[in-house]
Design an enzyme around this catalytic site. Structure first.
Site, short mmCIF file in Angstrom:
data_model
loop_
_atom_site.label_atom_id
_atom_site.label_comp_id
_atom_site.label_asym_id
_atom_site.label_seq_id
_atom_site.Cartn_x
_atom_site.Cartn_y
_atom_site.Cartn_z
CG ASN A 197 -0.30 0.01 2.54
OD1 ASN A 197 0.69 0.71 2.75
ND2 ASN A 197 -0.83 -0.77 3.48
CG LEU A 198 0.91 6.15 -0.82
CD1 LEU A 198 1.86 6.06 -2.01
CD2 LEU A 198 -0.11 7.26 -1.03
N GLY A 199 1.43 3.66 2.10
CA GLY A 199 2.21 3.89 3.31
C GLY A 199 3.41 2.97 3.40
CD GLU A 200 2.14 -2.42 3.48
OE1 GLU A 200 1.68 -3.16 4.38
OE2 GLU A 200 1.96 -2.64 2.26
CG ASP A 266 -5.27 -10.75 3.38
OD1 ASP A 266 -4.06 -10.49 3.32
OD2 ASP A 266 -5.88 -10.93 4.45
#
Length: 477
Positions: A197-200, A266
């Site tokens: 995701n963007l944060g990761e 998932d």
């Protein structure tokens, strides 16, 4: 326009951090005198597969064949998790930890909102937590039959040797799709696709305040890690697929209402991997994953997107099919209906071979309100309830026949064995069921009554049943 491929011939191996997601739910009517916290009177205890196990569940919901490899403790949560998976024809392959517990997350809910989450876990990355050589060996064996590998990393230690697993896939020339975690993506070097995701992603490459920065930093990461593609999920902005030598593919979110993002990653990785296993182009597989994500974020807790729901979400209804809805579409329709003061009636069933008893029952239900919703068991649910020879008709066909009835306003599928979760979201003014039940025995009773609605048992029409009809057909071929 891309479509939904036949997933029944696909075989995928999922490896990663498995966990048991538990949900305690009930009404909250007061504050504790001991501390300023709500008191939840627990009326329901539900367990669902989580983490990598939820990825496998998502694959099964699409109709794909999934094998699952993970680490568990020698405890009752591991047995519960295995039993839940077998209900969906997923045979788990566990490597047992001799001293650590199965990862379990307990969520306490009230009025469909989380009150608190309690985690029971220790890192499997610790020395001697499990037999690492055995996991690599089991992975090698599993990949002999699988077309695609999915590595679901929740940073719990199961994938401590992820580089060795990627190397196995490279040697076999089979794609490996990875849902990554942590602040070191170099361990995923050589993967086919990463799906952060963007944060990761920003934790690895730095802030990406606009598309241009995201594209530039994403391209450098692809080059550094020798990836074939990078799929970045961006919450309300949808998702972006980056591939060397191709323009970025930006897809807006498909979700009209975001209810719970638990497990959405998932679903994305499962739908993407299933599409690749079925021979889809990467772009089309990502488009399908985006639609699937829009379905699951409209549900509570770890959830799946079924084939029937995907078909409804992608299908532009022809004349006479406007009543066939996904759960998300139904909730949007009901918001408008409620603003008009309409009384909403809801019932559910398999409705495999529609007969006059069904029609009389549905007509009686419709007379009690302004709108009648019929929730229909999906095919896997019917097989679990009635055996491997049922249903006779597919979920899509059963819904189409019901939708053609004048007395039925909306038809919606559900994947579970009971519609309790769906009823808890719809909260009809009147919940009806035919037969000799007591109202309090009907799935959804507590949620409807707590919301001020009513639950009614309608008269059962003697002499009509799908089972008896099938029996007569067998006796008179």
């Amino acid at each position: 326009m891309y479509g939904i491929p036949d997933f029944s011939k696909t075989r995928l191996l999922v490896a990663g951090d498995v966990m048991l997601d538990r949900y305690w739910s009930g009404p909250t009517q007061r504050i504790s005198p001991e501390a300023p916290v709500p008191v939840v009177r627990v009326g329901r205890d539900e367990s669902r597969p989580g983490g990598a196990a939820n990825v496998a569940l998502n694959l099964a919901a699409l109709g794909a064949r999934a094998s699952l490899l993970g680490v568990v403790g020698r405890d009752s949560p591991a047995a519960s998790l295995a039993a839940l998976l077998r209900l969906h024809a997923i045979e788990p392959d566990w490597v047992e930890s001799p001293r650590l517990p199965t990862i379990t997350k307990l969520r306490v809910l009230s009025r469909n909102q989380q009150v608190i989450r309690l985690d029971f876990e220790e890192s499997y990355a610790s020395q001697g937590a499990f037999d690492r050589a055995k996991l690599i060996e089991r992975f090698t064996i599993g990949m002999a039959d699988a077309q695609v590998a999915v590595l679901s990393d929740y940073a719990k230690g199961t994938l401590i040797d992820v580089a060795a697993l990627i190397a196995q896939c490279q040697a076999l020339k089979k794609p490996v799709v990875i849902d990554p975690k942590g602040n070191d993506f170099t361990r995923y070097r050589g993967a086919t696709v990463l799906t952060p995701n963007l944060g990761e992603l920003e934790a690895i490459v730095g802030a990406c305040p606009d598309d241009a920065t995201l594209i530039g930093k994403g391209a450098r990461l692809i080059n550094d890690l020798h990836l074939e593609a990078l799929l970045v999920t961006r919450s309300e902005k949808g998702m972006t697929l980056l591939r060397p030598g191709k323009p970025p593919l930006h897809l807006p979110t498909e979700a009209r209402e975001v209810f719970d993002v638990t497990g959405a990653g998932d679903t994305v990785v499962a739908a993407l991997a299933a599409g690749l296993a079925a021979g889809q182009d990467l772009g089309d597989a990502v488009r399908l994953a985006n639609v699937a994500a829009g379905i699951v974020v409209a549900k509570l807790g770890t959830a799946t997107a079924s084939r029937a729901e995907l078909e409804l979400a992608l299908h532009r209804p022809a004349a006479g099919e406007e009543s066939l809805l996904t759960e998300e579409q139904l909730l949007a329709k009901l918001a408008t209906a409620r603003s008009r003061g309409n009384t909403i009636v809801m019932t559910n069933g398999v409705f495999d071979l529609l007969h006059v008893g069904h029609v009389r029952y549905l007509e009686a239900a419709r007379q009690r309100g302004d709108l009648l919703i019929v929730a229909v068991n999906e095919d896997d649910s019917v097989r679990r309830l009635k055996g491997p020879t049922r249903p006779v008709n597919s979920c899509a066909d059963r819904m189409r026949v019901l939708g053609a009835l004048k007395c039925v306003d909306y038809v919606v599928p559900f994947a579970e064995d009971t519609p309790e979760r769906l009823i808890g979201r719809v909260l009809p003014d009147l919940l009806v069921k035919g037969g000799d039940y007591k109202p309090e025995q009907i799935a959804g009773y507590a949620a409807v009554k707590a919301n001020g609605g009513d639950v009614v048992v309608l008269d059962f029409h003697e002499g009509y049943s799908t089972t008896s009809m099938l029996g007569r057909g067998a006796a008179n071929p």
